[in-house]
Structures are given as C-alpha cells and as structure tokens.
Design an enzyme around this catalytic site. Structure first.
Site, PDB file in Angstrom:
ATOM      1  N   ALA A   9      18.708 -54.493  72.522  1.00 58.22           N
ATOM      2  CA  ALA A   9      18.647 -55.820  71.905  1.00 58.22           C
ATOM      3  C   ALA A   9      17.209 -56.232  71.642  1.00 58.22           C
ATOM      4  CB  ALA A   9      19.323 -56.839  72.818  1.00 58.22           C
ATOM      5  N   GLY A  11      15.423 -55.527  68.794  1.00 61.19           N
ATOM      6  CA  GLY A  11      15.094 -55.704  67.373  1.00 61.19           C
ATOM      7  C   GLY A  11      14.843 -57.169  67.038  1.00 61.19           C
ATOM      8  N   ARG A  15      15.943 -60.563  59.218  1.00 59.21           N
ATOM      9  CA  ARG A  15      16.803 -61.067  58.141  1.00 59.21           C
ATOM     10  C   ARG A  15      17.687 -62.247  58.555  1.00 59.21           C
ATOM     11  NH1 ARG A  15      20.338 -57.148  55.455  1.00 59.21           N
ATOM     12  NH2 ARG A  15      19.992 -55.539  57.030  1.00 59.21           N
ATOM     13  N   GLN A  75      11.035 -54.229  76.061  1.00 53.77           N
ATOM     14  CA  GLN A  75      10.475 -53.140  75.252  1.00 53.77           C
ATOM     15  C   GLN A  75       9.403 -53.803  74.378  1.00 53.77           C
ATOM     16  OE1 GLN A  75      12.819 -51.616  72.013  1.00 53.77           O
ATOM     17  NE2 GLN A  75      11.840 -49.600  72.075  1.00 53.77           N
ATOM     18  N   THR A  81      15.164 -46.087  69.046  1.00 48.38           N
ATOM     19  CA  THR A  81      16.280 -46.283  69.973  1.00 48.38           C
ATOM     20  C   THR A  81      16.138 -45.460  71.263  1.00 48.38           C
ATOM     21  OG1 THR A  81      17.486 -44.744  68.541  1.00 48.38           O
ATOM     22  CG2 THR A  81      18.023 -47.078  68.310  1.00 48.38           C
ATOM     23  N   GLY A 104      23.311 -54.609  71.055  1.00 51.16           N
ATOM     24  CA  GLY A 104      23.564 -56.037  71.264  1.00 51.16           C
ATOM     25  C   GLY A 104      23.978 -56.785  70.014  1.00 51.16           C
ATOM     26  N   TYR A 348      39.300 -93.449  75.498  1.00 49.20           N
ATOM     27  CA  TYR A 348      38.382 -92.519  76.145  1.00 49.20           C
ATOM     28  C   TYR A 348      38.687 -92.462  77.640  1.00 49.20           C
ATOM     29  CZ  TYR A 348      34.340 -90.434  78.292  1.00 49.20           C
ATOM     30  OH  TYR A 348      33.535 -89.616  79.045  1.00 49.20           O
TER      31      TYR A 348
END
Ligand code: UD1
Ligand code: CA
Length: 449
Positions: A9, A11, A15, A75, A81, A104, A348
């Site tokens: 996870a 990255g 985008r 990382q 990878t 992930g 309520y």
C-alpha cells in the site's frame, strides 16, 4: 499451517488527486485497505503487515483502528513490488509459515479465491493468482509450461509472442515465508522499468527446480482502484454484488438499484427493504423486519417485526426490539427501544431507554446535550409521552406515566403519574376580533396616504 498477510500500500495514487492516501478511500463504508484485510481474514492470518509509503502516518492510524495487532512498515521509496515485500521482512523475523501478498488498492479478491491459493500451495512452492481479462492491456503475462508456471513477464519487458498471452498476473502471490524472502534477495532491477519486480520470484523458484502454479479468478475480483472513476466503478460493483446476495438470501428489495449496502450489512430473510434506503456500517436487520423508503441506518440493530421509516434515521447504538415502530422524520441514536414501543413522527430520541409498549408522541425531543455533557432519558414501559414533549435529561418518566402535550419535563415523573409542564391556558373573550379590527383599520389608513 500459519499464514502471514503482506498488503502492499505504498503507492502514491497520484491519479486519485487526493490529500488522502489512496488505500484509505472507501468503498461501501470501508477503506480499500480494510477490504483487502477482510479478504485475507479467511486464512485467519497469524500476522498482518501493511507496507505503506505516502501518508504512512495516516495509513498507520487507520489500520490500527481496524486491528491494533497489524504491523505497518514504511517503504521510503517505491522501488518496486519485490522491494515493497522485502520491507515486511523485519516484522516477520522468525515467522514460520506461508506468506500471501495482496494489494491494498484491490478490494474484491474473494475469500474463496484466497482459500483456493492456500490449497494450491500444497502442490506448488509458489502460487500466483491469474485471470483472463477481456483486455489484457499492460498486465504482467503468465508464461505457462503445461500446468507449471514458468515465469511472469511484465508487459514492458515482453516480446510480441508474450504480449499475445491472455493469462495475466493479478499481483496476489503465495509462498513459504523463508523461501519468498530468500528469492526476493536475488532479485535485481535490470528491466525496462528499473524496478524490483516481485514477479521475478517465479522464474527464480523454477531455476531452483521448485514448482510454481496458478489459481485463476474472475476478472472482476482483480479490479484495482487508481482514480475516482475506478472508485465509483468499485462502489457500483460492490453494490451490484450486495444486492444480488440480498435477493438470493430471501430479502425483498422493491427497487434493488436504489438500495446501498455497507461492507458488513446483515439482513435476515423475509425482510423487506423499500426504495432509496442507505445502510452505513454496522447494521443488522433481523428476519421479517420492514425498512421503508428513504431511511438511513448505521451502527444499529433492528429486530423481527420492526417497521422503520419512511424517512427514518437510525444512528449508532440504536437498538430496536421486536415489533417496534419508528416512523417518518424520527432520529434514534444510542437508545434501546423495548418491544412494541412506537415512535411514529418527527422525534429525536438520543441516549435513552424506552420501555416496552411506550408511545412517544409527535415532536418529542430528548434534550440530551447540555453543550458539554450527554445525559440519559429513561422512559418506562407503557408510558405515554404527549406530543411536543421536551424531556430535559437526565430525567426519568415512570412506567404507565404520562406527560401532557407541550410539556417541558425537567424532573422525574413517578410511575403512573401525569406530568404537566407547561403554562396554563387563559382565554380572553372577544380579544381576537378586537385585535384584527384594529390591525385592518391601520392597514386601510396606510393605503390612504
Ligand atoms: C503489478 C505486477 C503485474 C500485474 C499488476 C496487476 C509487478 C512487477 N507487476 O504491476 O504483473 O499484472 O500489478 O495490477 O509486480 N507498490 C508498493 N511499492 C512499490 C511498488 C508498488 O507498495 O514500490 C504497491 C502499489 O501501491 C500497488 C501494488 O503494489 O498497490 C502494485 O503496484 P503497481 O505499480 O500498480 O504495479 P503494476 O506495475 O501495475
Ligand atoms: Ca497497477
């Protein structure tokens, strides 16, 4: 055989155009990363390691909220990878068993698929999850030799013949931990991307005379999220599956395409869910309940025979017992409502206990918040709360007690008592007419000017 999950996870997810790490974006009320963790949970992993990079602190916080036993490792640079998986080695020091690597940002791998990979590990040292996409695009290609997987070639490095292969790499891979880390230590980055490819473990294992195999899954399981458009597609795919499952399980959905489920929604058979109902996380609806149109439920429990809505809102901690009625424009939060109680209109109820068969009149409010603290309201069995009662908590209304409409109840009401907490009415004879005559005369005078 014990298993460790490694979830990649790190990255950036450029985008997504987001301040938030990609894997924390949600589908069906759970982070993408949590979906991956839940898929892996089928193997009851002894250890889970999440490899994070961008937004590591945020990722760590979110992961520890889900499961405090997970290790989150950093990382620093995304060198590929294989390099990512290598970061999980220190926390797995001394671990003996299998490792399964998941992404992930790939939320839909079915638990059954992961179980099939664990099974396939009995006959292969390395098992890769493959799929046959309609458009193989730029996925890594699985080069087979009969039933054996010989190697994986990345699209960028592939020749024409290899690019013509339709069987692709999903990224999910399983191997024994010591072997996997050993193979990874041999991987270099001399390839078209200059990255350390995890996919190289297959060729390296084969060079040692070890066996590698493939389990094949549906393309829709491998759907990865890289953009907001992908996220919307993932949500749509999740909902389509959840609606089909609900119908399959004996739930009536009158307009399935308008109902939205959370990742963990549980609905018993013979329940009816009308159009435009939204389930947030943590909802259980027992068999034979009826959720009427435009209701919004989260973190709540609805028992058999209860009817909720239309236009009701059940918030976390709402517990409805059997045959309870919660009607239109009613909000219930952190409240236990006993069997057969009715809260039908414009109300309520928060931080409260409502006794069996109590009737809560229209416009009732539990005034639970003093601006700093929350306070509880207790309403006894069979109590009758008159319309427009303000219950200023902490306060208790006894069993079989009543409150008069429009009351502001600031003190406890004993069992069986009637509480009147409002100004006494006074009638002034003829005064309405006199007042109107005066106002009309005033209006006529102004027009004359
Ligand atoms: C990878 C596979 C490819 C496969 C594809 C499926 C390799 C070399 N290639 O390619 O065969 O078809 O996935 O989608 O493995 N990540 C890290 N740290 C890194 C690099 C990646 O954590 O240094 C994470 C990413 O956040 C992502 C996952 O690993 O979740 C895959 O990375 P990505 O760059 O998308 O791999 P692909 O090049 O698409
Ligand atoms: Ca990718």
């Amino acid at each position: 055989m014990s298993t460790a999950l490694i979830i990649l996870a790190a990255g950036q997810g450029t985008r997504m155009k987001s301040e938030k790490p990609k894997v924390l974006h949600e589908v069906a009320g759970a982070a993408l990363l949590e979906h991956a963790m839940r898929s892996g949970a089928v193997l009851s992993p002894a250890r889970t390691v999440v490899v994070a990079g961008h937004g590591v602190d945020e990722v760590r916080g979110a992961v520890l909220d889900i499961d405090p036993d997970v290790d989150v490792v950093l990382q620093e640079e995304q060198l590929g990878t294989a390099h990512a998986v290598a970061q999980a080695k220190p926390p797995l020091d001394g671990f003996e068993g299998d490792v399964i690597v998941l992404y992930g940002d790939t939320p839909f791998i079915r638990p059954e698929t992961i179980a099939a990979m664990a099974e396939a590990r009995k006959s292969h040292a390395v098992v890769v999850l493959g799929f046959e996409p309609a458009d193989p695009g730029r996925y890594g290609r699985l080069v087979m030799n009969g039933d054996e997987l010989d190697r994986i070639v990345e699209y960028k490095d592939a020749g024409e013949a290899e690019r013509a292969i339709g069987l692709c790499n999903s990224g999910v891979i399983a191997a024994e931990a010591t072997l996997l880390f050993d193979l990874i230590s041999e991987i270099d980055n001399e390839n078209a991307s200059g990255e350390y490819y995890l996919t190289d473990v297959v060729g390296l294992a084969r060079a040692r005379g070890l066996s590698a195999g493939v389990v094949i899954c549906d393309e829709d399981e491998t759907l990865g999220v890289n953009s907001r458009a992908d996220l919307a597609c993932a949500e749509a795919a999740f909902q389509a599956r959840a609606r089909a499952d609900a119908l399959d399980n004996g739930v009536t959905l009158t307009a399935p395409e308008t109902v939205f489920f959370a990742f963990d929604t549980v609905i018993g058979r013979d329940s009816v869910v009308e159009p435009n109902v939204i389930f947030g996380p943590g909802v259980t609806v027992e068999s034979g309940a009826h959720i009427r149109a435009f209701s919004h439920l989260e973190g709540c429990h609805v028992s058999r025979g209860a009817v909720v809505g239309p236009f009701a809102r059940l918030r976390p901690g709402a517990e409805l017992s059997e045959n309870v009625r919660v009607g239109n424009f009613v909000e219930v939060k952190n409240a236990q409502v006993a069997e057969g109680a009715k809260i039908n209109h414009l109300t309520y109820i928060g931080d409260a206990t409502i006794g069996a068969a109590a009737n809560i009149g229209a416009g009732t409010v539990t005034c639970n918040y003093d601006g700093v603290f929350k306070h509880r309201t207790e309403i006894g069995a069979r109590a009758f709360i008159g319309s427009d009662t303000m219950l200023v908590a902490p306060v208790r209304v006894g069993e079989d007690a009543m409150t008069a409409s429009g009351s502001v109840i600031t003190g406890n009401v004993p069992d069986g008592a009637l509480a009147l907490g409002r100004a006494r009415q006074e009638n002034k004879a003829g005064l309405a007419r006199k007042l109107m005559d005066r106002l009309r005369a005033e209006k006529a005078k102004r027009k004359g000017i």
